[in-house]
Design a protein around this motif. Structure first.
Motif, mmCIF file in Angstrom:
data_model
loop_
_atom_site.group_PDB
_atom_site.id
_atom_site.type_symbol
_atom_site.label_atom_id
_atom_site.label_comp_id
_atom_site.label_asym_id
_atom_site.label_seq_id
_atom_site.Cartn_x
_atom_site.Cartn_y
_atom_site.Cartn_z
ATOM 1 N N ALA A 387 14.426 -24.693 -90.410
ATOM 2 C CA ALA A 387 14.289 -24.085 -89.069
ATOM 3 C C ALA A 387 13.054 -24.647 -88.584
ATOM 4 O O ALA A 387 12.280 -25.469 -89.304
ATOM 5 N N TYR A 388 12.946 -25.255 -87.226
ATOM 6 C CA TYR A 388 12.427 -26.067 -86.676
ATOM 7 C C TYR A 388 12.148 -25.619 -84.996
ATOM 8 O O TYR A 388 12.505 -25.585 -84.577
ATOM 9 N N ILE A 389 10.391 -25.665 -85.004
ATOM 10 C CA ILE A 389 9.574 -25.666 -84.398
ATOM 11 C C ILE A 389 9.945 -27.385 -83.470
ATOM 12 O O ILE A 389 8.565 -27.788 -84.272
ATOM 13 N N ALA A 390 9.984 -27.191 -82.349
ATOM 14 C CA ALA A 390 9.102 -28.243 -81.838
ATOM 15 C C ALA A 390 8.501 -28.017 -80.149
ATOM 16 O O ALA A 390 9.014 -27.506 -79.433
ATOM 17 N N MET A 391 7.249 -28.122 -80.247
ATOM 18 C CA MET A 391 6.426 -28.090 -79.641
ATOM 19 C C MET A 391 5.526 -28.390 -79.015
ATOM 20 O O MET A 391 5.400 -29.297 -79.484
ATOM 21 N N ARG A 392 5.948 -28.768 -77.374
ATOM 22 C CA ARG A 392 5.457 -30.228 -76.865
ATOM 23 C C ARG A 392 5.930 -31.339 -77.354
ATOM 24 O O ARG A 392 5.051 -32.480 -77.364
ATOM 25 N N HIS A 393 7.108 -31.371 -78.093
ATOM 26 C CA HIS A 393 7.632 -32.460 -78.165
ATOM 27 C C HIS A 393 9.345 -32.672 -77.978
ATOM 28 O O HIS A 393 9.922 -31.632 -77.871
ATOM 29 N N ASP A 394 9.624 -34.139 -77.743
ATOM 30 C CA ASP A 394 11.093 -33.997 -77.411
ATOM 31 C C ASP A 394 11.400 -34.936 -77.967
ATOM 32 O O ASP A 394 12.619 -35.796 -77.395
ATOM 33 N N PRO A 395 11.439 -34.790 -79.296
ATOM 34 C CA PRO A 395 12.769 -35.681 -79.725
ATOM 35 C C PRO A 395 13.754 -36.640 -79.389
ATOM 36 O O PRO A 395 13.345 -37.518 -80.080
ATOM 37 N N LEU A 396 14.350 -35.496 -78.653
ATOM 38 C CA LEU A 396 15.496 -36.360 -78.325
ATOM 39 C C LEU A 396 15.350 -37.334 -77.692
ATOM 40 O O LEU A 396 16.724 -37.879 -77.238
ATOM 41 N N MET A 397 14.504 -37.456 -76.581
ATOM 42 C CA MET A 397 14.450 -37.977 -75.688
ATOM 43 C C MET A 397 13.026 -39.887 -76.202
ATOM 44 O O MET A 397 13.231 -40.401 -76.015
ATOM 45 N N ALA A 398 11.949 -39.068 -77.445
ATOM 46 C CA ALA A 398 11.051 -39.847 -78.297
ATOM 47 C C ALA A 398 11.813 -40.256 -79.128
ATOM 48 O O ALA A 398 10.923 -41.842 -79.897
ATOM 49 N N MET A 399 13.263 -40.489 -79.941
ATOM 50 C CA MET A 399 13.305 -40.971 -81.238
ATOM 51 C C MET A 399 14.853 -41.778 -81.233
ATOM 52 O O MET A 399 15.596 -41.832 -80.292
ATOM 53 N N PRO A 400 14.991 -42.628 -82.060
ATOM 54 C CA PRO A 400 16.220 -43.508 -81.499
ATOM 55 C C PRO A 400 18.150 -42.503 -82.100
ATOM 56 O O PRO A 400 17.320 -41.355 -82.719
ATOM 57 N N ASP A 401 18.516 -42.736 -81.253
ATOM 58 C CA ASP A 401 20.192 -42.328 -81.397
ATOM 59 C C ASP A 401 20.377 -40.590 -81.613
ATOM 60 O O ASP A 401 19.960 -40.313 -82.313
ATOM 61 N N PRO A 402 19.628 -40.528 -80.468
ATOM 62 C CA PRO A 402 19.481 -38.854 -80.383
ATOM 63 C C PRO A 402 21.278 -38.339 -80.836
ATOM 64 O O PRO A 402 21.118 -37.274 -81.111
#
Ligand SMILES: Nc1nc2c(c(=O)[nH]1)N[C@H]1C(S)=C(S)[C@@H](COP(=O)(O)OP(=O)(O)OC[C@H]3O[C@@H](n4cnc5c(=O)[nH]c(N)nc54)[C@H](O)[C@@H]3O)O[C@H]1N2
Ligand SMILES: Nc1nc2c(c(=O)[nH]1)N[C@H]1C(S)=C(S)[C@@H](COP(=O)(O)OP(=O)(O)OC[C@H]3O[C@@H](n4cnc5c(=O)[nH]c(N)nc54)[C@H](O)[C@@H]3O)O[C@H]1N2
Ligand code: SF4
Ligand SMILES: [Mo]
Length: 693
Positions: A387-402
């Motif tokens: 389970a993963y909660i991304a809170m105020r975070h957009d890893p698909l835009m902020a981390m490499p190779d979405p």
């Protein structure tokens, strides 16, 4: 007609400047910087665009549960009760099956994360992470390796500095209002400004000395400066005797790294490096060699930051007024700090999924290393993360190779996004829990160290326009459904009074100015009074902790590869009018800067028959994007630079959709490319092809 003035905190970026909001009949009339703060009422363009975010209907307006495939954009509108019941039910089921450690959480960092960390403690999972592997982890760990302290334990005292070196830092466009103003104060008082960048930025335009260096060669540059300081005896000998450990090893190590060597590597003049070292020595200890902020760029970025701290140490500026004085905590000034929400629950005994604290003993456990936690989702090693909660975070835009991240996330049983704007991550989630934007939510009280430590907090200026909730309401709602009474807060006042208990500060005190200063005057320590937190208590040129963990302190410099014909090294950064990826669809800011361009050097462009304003295709990693070329001699020929945060493709964001290119998509296998000792990703270790469209 009702009118009120509300002290609050800007939320258009994570800097969190203090603001004063004029509200009339439930609408924002005006926002200015809090006039009581030393910033004297200043706000940046993004801060001024806050009301447009509030007014914008193109954001998640109510909780949603996915009905189609992930990323398909098919949603069922649900009530808050249904959404929270659903998430809590899933969490319960997964925690029963795999233990609480199966839950991963990440956020965007900043002063209010105690709430999030408290929630993770409450459910009993050690897997709290923040965004920092894609931002400043290398700086943090470089600082620890030299001083033992966190990077924020050192203040940049710009307004009293005599020489400021900004390396990989574009202070006048990558904005923190207080910082911009204090650098300007320093310049007004005569400080010299040196800028080291791969392109001429607004910051470069204000500098006395500008070095346009070959991308990725900063470590060579810094080693040459150290070489000059040591071999010409330009360093602070008294300070070195008091505080510097293993100076002789450093001296021997830098032997080969002469200014001539660096000049060849970096493409600058040797005599300019020689002169810089002399100038710095003259201004010492009132010197700030900035160790960088967004340094998730190269495999050696940790060492670029580390050598920046070492240069500061040699100049005696670590701890000095006008240099990098030590921040004070409330305790240092005879006061009590706020009570932390994380202390409500015991620390989980489980090991972290990202390996920090056991496989990786040198790295800080606080925010961990998110890309390693993603690895754990992928492999199930050391245990299942489901389970993963991304809170105020957009890893698909902020981390490499979405694309690679999506493939990993497909292994999750639950993906929840808590957000105030649409994001690629929210679009891919199973559940979207819409957060109220900062003007319509309150936050917990934050404590800030510095020359004068303070407490501050955010009040709600408006009632939410849609069915959105504050972060504390969302997490309390989940805690309640998980049966964790101790975190199921009924009101923000309950949280505030817990936090302030025993501090001698009341809410009435905070209301007077929007913050409470805990000290009247800035606190500077004498050179003999300094205190460092390394194992030796000294500034370690050779870091005991990092060497023990298997990392060299002074590795040999490796020259970065030059791109082959037709290719460029990808480079990125900020623009004054946007925050990362989440303001691109803001009506006001989108109007100012609707799409990014690709900066390429004039000579290179000419050879490729590309003219300024031509559309080009930039490609790598199976992705290509069309983008306008900005042809300029003010960028190094090896680099292609774009402002980060563009390339949105969501139909729900009509203004941003289809505009510009996303840098992150152009980084194949990027999750596995890092500056290992710092833990930061290395997102500029990639070449892209550029062709005329
Ligand atoms: N390729 C590449 N990658 C990068 C960068 C780059 O230059 N190039 N920059 C890196 C850097 S420096 C960072 S810090 C990260 C940032 O990466 P993120 O932290 O993911 O980016 P943000 O856009 O700041 O915020 C993410 C989400 O938080 C939501 N949000 C909710 N409430 C708030 C709030 O109160 N304030 C803010 N600010 N957001 C809120 C926003 O709606 C948004 O969707 O990205 C990094 N990634
Ligand atoms: N307007 C605005 N302000 C912001 C933010 C925002 O999104 N928008 N985000 C905030 C956040 S989260 C952060 S982390 C900070 C980031 O603050 P900074 O790190 O100062 O900002 P960046 O623009 O990422 O990068 C700084 C410079 O590094 C240069 N650079 C790239 N490669 C190299 C290299 O190899 N060597 C050298 N010497 N320079 C290089 C880029 O050209 C760029 O000008 O900004 C903060 N302030
Ligand atoms: S720097 Fe600008 S956007 Fe960021 S908090 Fe301050 S005013 Fe808001
Ligand atoms: Mo950042």
């Amino acid at each position: 007609m009702s009118k009120k003035e509300v002290f609050s905190v800007c939320g258009m970026c994570t800097v969190r400047c203090p603001i004063l909001v004029d509200v009339e009949d439930g609408e924002v009339r005006f926002i200015q910087g809090n006039p009581n703060s030393p910033l004297k009422g200043a706000l940046c363009a993004r801060g001024a665009a806050g009301p447009a975010l509030e007014a914008d209907a193109e954001r998640p307006q109510h909780p949603m549960i996915r009905t189609g495939a992930r990323g398909e954009g098919k949603w069922a509108r649900v009530s808050w009760d249904e959404a929270l019941d659903h998430v809590a039910g899933k969490l319960k089921e997964l925690m029963e099956r795999h233990g609480p450690r199966t839950v991963l959480f990440s956020d965007r960092g900043g002063p209010f994360v105690d709430l999030h960390q408290g929630f993770m403690r409450a459910i009993g999972s050690p897997n709290y992470c923040n965004h920092d592997v894609s931002c400043a982890r290398n700086v943090q760990h470089a600082c620890r390796s030299v001083t033992g302290l966190a990077r924020t334990d050192l203040v940049y005292d710009y307004s009293n500095a005599k020489h400021i070196v900004l390396q990989t830092r574009n202070i006048f466009e990558a904005i923190n209002v207080a910082e911009v103003n204090s650098v300007l104060d320093g310049i007004a008082k005569g400080a010299e400004l040196t800028c080291i960048d791969i392109r001429a930025t607004v910051t470069a335009s204000k500098a006395d000395n500008f070095f346009m260096i070959r991308p990725g060669t900063d470590y060579a540059f810094n080693l040459a400066v150290i070489h000059e300081l040591l071999h010409k005896g330009l360093y602070d000998k008294h300070y070195a005797e008091l505080w510097i450990k293993d100076l002789d090893r450093l001296r021997t190590f830098v032997e080969p790294y002469s200014p001539e060597f660096a000049a060849r590597e970096c493409g600058v003049e040797a005599k300019a490096i020689v002169q810089l070292a002399k100038d710095l020595s003259k201004a010492a200890p009132h010197v700030i060699w900035h160790p960088g902020w967004m340094t998730a760029r190269y495999k050696d970025s940790f060492y670029v930051s580390r050598t920046a701290y070492i240069i500061n140490a040699l100049l005696g500026s670590i701890g000095a007024k006008g240099g990098l004085p030590l921040a004070s905590t409330p305790k240092d000034v005879g006061r009590k700090g706020i009570k932390k929400l994380v202390d409500l629950f015991p620390k989980p005994e489980e090991k972290r999924a990202d390996g920090v604290g056991w496989k990786l003993p040198a790295h800080d456990a606080g925010p961990g290393l998110l890309h390693k936690a993603f690895e754990a989702i992928d492999t199930g090693d050391p245990y299942p993360v489901s389970a993963y909660i991304a809170m105020r975070h957009d890893p698909l835009m902020a981390m490499p190779d979405p694309d690679a991240i999506r493939r990993i996330w497909d292994k999750l049983d639950l993906l929840v996004a808590v957000t105030f704007s649409w994001s690629d991550t929210a679009w891919y989630a199973d559940v979207v829990l819409p957060m109220s934007p900062y003007l319509s939510r309150e936050s917990i009280i934050a404590q800030k160290g510095g020359l004068k430590p303070q407490f501050f907090y955010r009040q709600r200026a408006l009632q939410p326009r849609f069915e959105t909730r504050a972060d504390w309401e969302i997490l309390s709602g989940l805690a309640e459904r998980l049966g964790i009474e101790g975190f199921a807060f009924k009101s923000i006042e309950d949280i505030w009074s817990y936090q302030l208990d025993g501090t001698g500060v009341s809410m009435a005190d905070l209301d007077k100015k929007g913050f409470v200063g805990l000290a009247a005057d800035p606190r500077y320590l004498g050179v003999e009074e300094l205190k460092f937190a390394t194992p030796s208590g000294k500034l370690e040129m050779v870091s005991e902790k990092w060497e023990k963990a298997g990392y060299e302190s002074l590795p040999v410099y490796v020259s970065p590869e030059s791109p082959p014909a037709g290719k460029f090294r990808i480079a990125f950064g900020r623009v004054g009018t946007h925050t990362q990826g989440h303001t691109v669809n803001n009506p006001l800011l989108n109007e100012q800067f609707p799409e990014n361009t690709l900066w390429i050097n004039t000579a290179k462009a000419k050879a490729m028959e590309i003219k300024d304003g031509d559309t080009v295709v930039v490609s790598s990693n199976g992705h290509s994007g069309r983008i306008k070329a900005f042809v300029t001699e003010f960028i190094h020929p090896e680099a292609a630079f774009m402002v980060h945060g563009f390339g949105h493709r969501l139909p729900v964001e009509t203004r941003a959709n289809g505009k510009g290119v996303s840098d992150n998509e152009l980084m194949p296998g990027g999750l596995g490319v890092e500056s290992a000792p710092g833990g930061g990703l290395a997102m500029q270790e990639f070449f892209v092809s550029v062709q005329k469209a």
